[in-house]
Write a protein that holds these residues in place. Sequence first.
Motif, PDB file in Angstrom:
ATOM      1  N   ARG A 100       0.817  -1.222   0.000  1.00 24.51           N
ATOM      2  CA  ARG A 100       0.000   0.000   0.000  1.00 24.51           C
ATOM      3  C   ARG A 100       0.845   1.264   0.000  1.00 24.51           C
ATOM      4  O   ARG A 100       0.392   2.312  -0.452  1.00 24.51           O
ATOM      5  CB  ARG A 100      -1.002  -0.040   1.153  1.00 24.51           C
ATOM      6  CG  ARG A 100      -0.417   0.029   2.516  1.00 24.51           C
ATOM      7  CD  ARG A 100      -1.410  -0.449   3.562  1.00 24.51           C
ATOM      8  NE  ARG A 100      -1.626  -1.897   3.472  1.00 24.51           N
ATOM      9  CZ  ARG A 100      -2.497  -2.560   4.216  1.00 24.51           C
ATOM     10  NH1 ARG A 100      -3.262  -1.927   5.071  1.00 24.51           N
ATOM     11  NH2 ARG A 100      -2.635  -3.869   4.083  1.00 24.51           N
ATOM     12  N   SER A 254       3.459  -6.100  -3.229  1.00 24.57           N
ATOM     13  CA  SER A 254       3.551  -6.408  -1.808  1.00 24.57           C
ATOM     14  C   SER A 254       4.353  -7.694  -1.692  1.00 24.57           C
ATOM     15  O   SER A 254       3.869  -8.761  -2.077  1.00 24.57           O
ATOM     16  CB  SER A 254       2.159  -6.609  -1.211  1.00 24.57           C
ATOM     17  OG  SER A 254       2.289  -7.200   0.065  1.00 24.57           O
ATOM     18  N   LYS A 257       3.318 -11.285  -0.081  1.00 18.76           N
ATOM     19  CA  LYS A 257       2.641 -12.422  -0.727  1.00 18.76           C
ATOM     20  C   LYS A 257       3.712 -13.244  -1.458  1.00 18.76           C
ATOM     21  O   LYS A 257       4.424 -14.012  -0.846  1.00 18.76           O
ATOM     22  CB  LYS A 257       1.552 -11.918  -1.685  1.00 18.76           C
ATOM     23  CG  LYS A 257       0.290 -11.395  -0.995  1.00 18.76           C
ATOM     24  CD  LYS A 257       0.423 -10.001  -0.533  1.00 18.76           C
ATOM     25  CE  LYS A 257      -0.873  -9.380  -0.088  1.00 18.76           C
ATOM     26  NZ  LYS A 257      -0.647  -8.056   0.505  1.00 18.76           N
TER      27      LYS A 257
HETATM   28  O1  PLI Z   1      -0.940  -5.454   2.499  1.00 23.41           O
HETATM   29  P1  PLI Z   1      -0.019  -4.682   1.585  1.00 23.41           P
HETATM   30  O2  PLI Z   1      -0.069  -3.229   1.821  1.00 23.41           O
HETATM   31  O3  PLI Z   1       1.362  -5.205   1.569  1.00 23.41           O
HETATM   32  O4  PLI Z   1      -0.562  -4.944   0.079  1.00 23.41           O
HETATM   33  C1  PLI Z   1      -1.775  -4.421  -0.359  1.00 23.41           C
HETATM   34  C2  PLI Z   1      -2.396  -5.273  -1.430  1.00 23.41           C
HETATM   35  C3  PLI Z   1      -2.409  -4.808  -2.707  1.00 23.41           C
HETATM   36  N1  PLI Z   1      -2.963  -5.545  -3.716  1.00 23.41           N
HETATM   37  C4  PLI Z   1      -3.506  -6.759  -3.504  1.00 23.41           C
HETATM   38  C5  PLI Z   1      -4.055  -7.525  -4.642  1.00 23.41           C
HETATM   39  C6  PLI Z   1      -3.530  -7.291  -2.227  1.00 23.41           C
HETATM   40  O5  PLI Z   1      -4.041  -8.500  -2.030  1.00 23.41           O
HETATM   41  C7  PLI Z   1      -2.975  -6.532  -1.126  1.00 23.41           C
HETATM   42  C8  PLI Z   1      -3.028  -6.995   0.209  1.00 23.41           C
HETATM   43  N2  PLI Z   1      -3.737  -8.055   0.525  1.00 23.41           N
HETATM   44  C9  PLI Z   1      -4.054  -8.513   1.725  1.00 23.41           C
HETATM   45  C10 PLI Z   1      -3.628  -7.874   2.991  1.00 23.41           C
HETATM   46  C11 PLI Z   1      -4.890  -9.705   1.773  1.00 23.41           C
HETATM   47  O6  PLI Z   1      -5.203 -10.193   2.888  1.00 23.41           O
HETATM   48  O7  PLI Z   1      -5.258 -10.197   0.701  1.00 23.41           O
END
Ligand code: PLI
Length: 487
Positions: A100, A254, A257
Motif C-alpha cells: 500500500r 507487496s 505475498k
Molecule cells: O498489504 P499490503 O499493503 O502489503 O498490500 C496491499 C495489497 C495490494 N494488492 C492486492 C491484490 C492485495 O491482495 C494486497 C493486500 N492483501 C491482503 C492484505 C490480503 O489479505 O489479501
Amino acid sequence: MKTIIEPFRIKVVEPIRMTTREERAHLLEKAGYNVFLLHSDDVLIDLLTDSGTAAMSAAQWGAIMRGDESYAGSPSYYRFRDTVREIFGFKQIIPTHQGRAAERILFSTVCEPGDVVPNNTHFDTTRANIEATGARAVDLPIAEGLIPSHVHPFKGNMDVEALSELIAEVGPERVPLVMITVTNNTGGGQPVSMANIRAVSEVCRTHGIDFYVDACRFAENAYLIKLREHGYADAPLPDIVHEMFGYTDGCTMSAKKDGLANIGGFLATNDEELARDERDLLILTEGFPTYGGLAGRDLEAVAVGLREVLHEDYLEYRLASVRYLGEHISGFGVPIVQPPGGHAIYIDAAAFFPHLDPLELPGQSLVAELYLEGGVRSVEIGTVMFGTHDWETGKETASSMELVRLALPRRVYTQSHVDYLVEVIHEVWDRREAIGGFRFTYQAPTLRHFTARFEPSYRFAARVRGSPPCGELPDRVISTPPTEIIT
Ligand code: PLI
C-alpha cells in the motif's frame, strides 16, 4: 501419479494452542463476533490472510544475518534491486515497507481529482489510495468473473471492450494509468491470461496510457498461465514472468505475498523522471531510496524469496494444496468460486446459506461458525467488507457477492491441517439450515470490517448461548465506538 508432497522439511515449529468449543464461544462473543479482534494464539488454523504470514526458508534467515543496515547505499539494497530488475525487467526500483505504500506513492504522483483508474478488480487499499487523490477507481472484471460457480480458466481477466468504452467515455487524458491485479484477489484469487494482458496493453498503447500491474501474486499467476494457457506448458517460469511484465510500464508489489517475506514491497517503472518524483515522496514518508521503510535484512529476505517463489516444485505444491481443499469441500456440495485459484478458496456464503438475506450477513455467519466449530479463522469478503451504510437513513446496501476467503499462508500448514479444515467445514455444512445471521451493532465510517461489532440473530445465539429467539431483526447500528479490544 504420486502424491504431491510439501517440497520442504520442517526445521522450526510453532506450537498451536488447542481450545475448546466453549472457550471459543466465549472468545468470539468477547470479540463482538469480529474475528479480526481475536488474539491470534486463540486461533488453531489461521486463514485470515496469506499476506506476511509465509514461513521463511533457511536461506532467507541466512540472508537476514547478512543484512547491512547502513542508512545509504547498503549492499542489501543493491542485491534487492538487481533481483527485482532481473525478474521483472524494470529499471527503476523503489523499495517500500509494503504494497500500500507503493500504491500511495504511485497514485499520489500520477492522479488528479476527476481522473479514472480502471482495474480488473481493485484491492481495497488500491481503491482507497486512488480515491484519496480525488480520482475514481473502476472495476472492469469479465462477466464470468462475477458468477462464482462458473468455470473459466482466467476469471481474473479484464473486460477489454468495457475498458475501451470507458476510455472513450471519459477521454484518455483522464486515465493516468490502467492497472491489472494478478491474481485477482477480490475476484476470487483468479488468474489473468497472457492474452488478456497483451490485449489490455494494446488498448493502453493505442491511447498513450501507462499500464501497471498489481503484482502481489505474480508467481502464482505465471504458474496458472503455464498450466492453463495454450502455448505455455513448456515455457520456463522466468520467461513467462518476463513476458507478462514486458507488456507493461511498471508495477506495485507487496512482497508479503509472492515475495515469501513477512514485510516489504516495491514500486517499479522504466520512467526515470517519474521515478525521481516518486523517490522525493518516498524520502518524505518511507525513507531514503536505498531502504524505503525497510531494514537491510528485510531487503535480503525479499531478494531470496522472490527467487524461491519461482521454483516450480514449490508452485506445484502450492497450487495443489489450494486445489485439494477446494475439491474436497466442493465434493460434498460446498459452493465455492470455481475453479480453485492461486492462494485461497472462496466459499460462496450466499449459496451456502440460501435462507439468509445478504443483509443478514451470511459471510459473517460462516466466518463465526468456522471459528466456533474448529478454531479456524477466515475472512468475509461480502456485505461486511464491501456493503455500504447510509448514515442519513440508516439503510444498508449489500455487496454483489457474499464470499468467505480461506487464504492459505505459504509453506505453513501441512496436508493434515487441510484435512482437519475439510472436516470442520463438513460439520458446518451438515447443519447449515439451522444457522442464522448477524447484524451490525457498531461500524466505523470507513473500512468497517476491521473494527465492526456484531450481534447474532436468534438461531446463532440460541445454539451458542442457549438464549431465546429474539424474533425479527430491526435495522440496528449503534454508532458509539465500543471499548477498544486492541489496546
Ligand atoms: O498489504 P499490503 O499493503 O502489503 O498490500 C496491499 C495489497 C495490494 N494488492 C492486492 C491484490 C492485495 O491482495 C494486497 C493486500 N492483501 C491482503 C492484505 C490480503 O489479505 O489479501
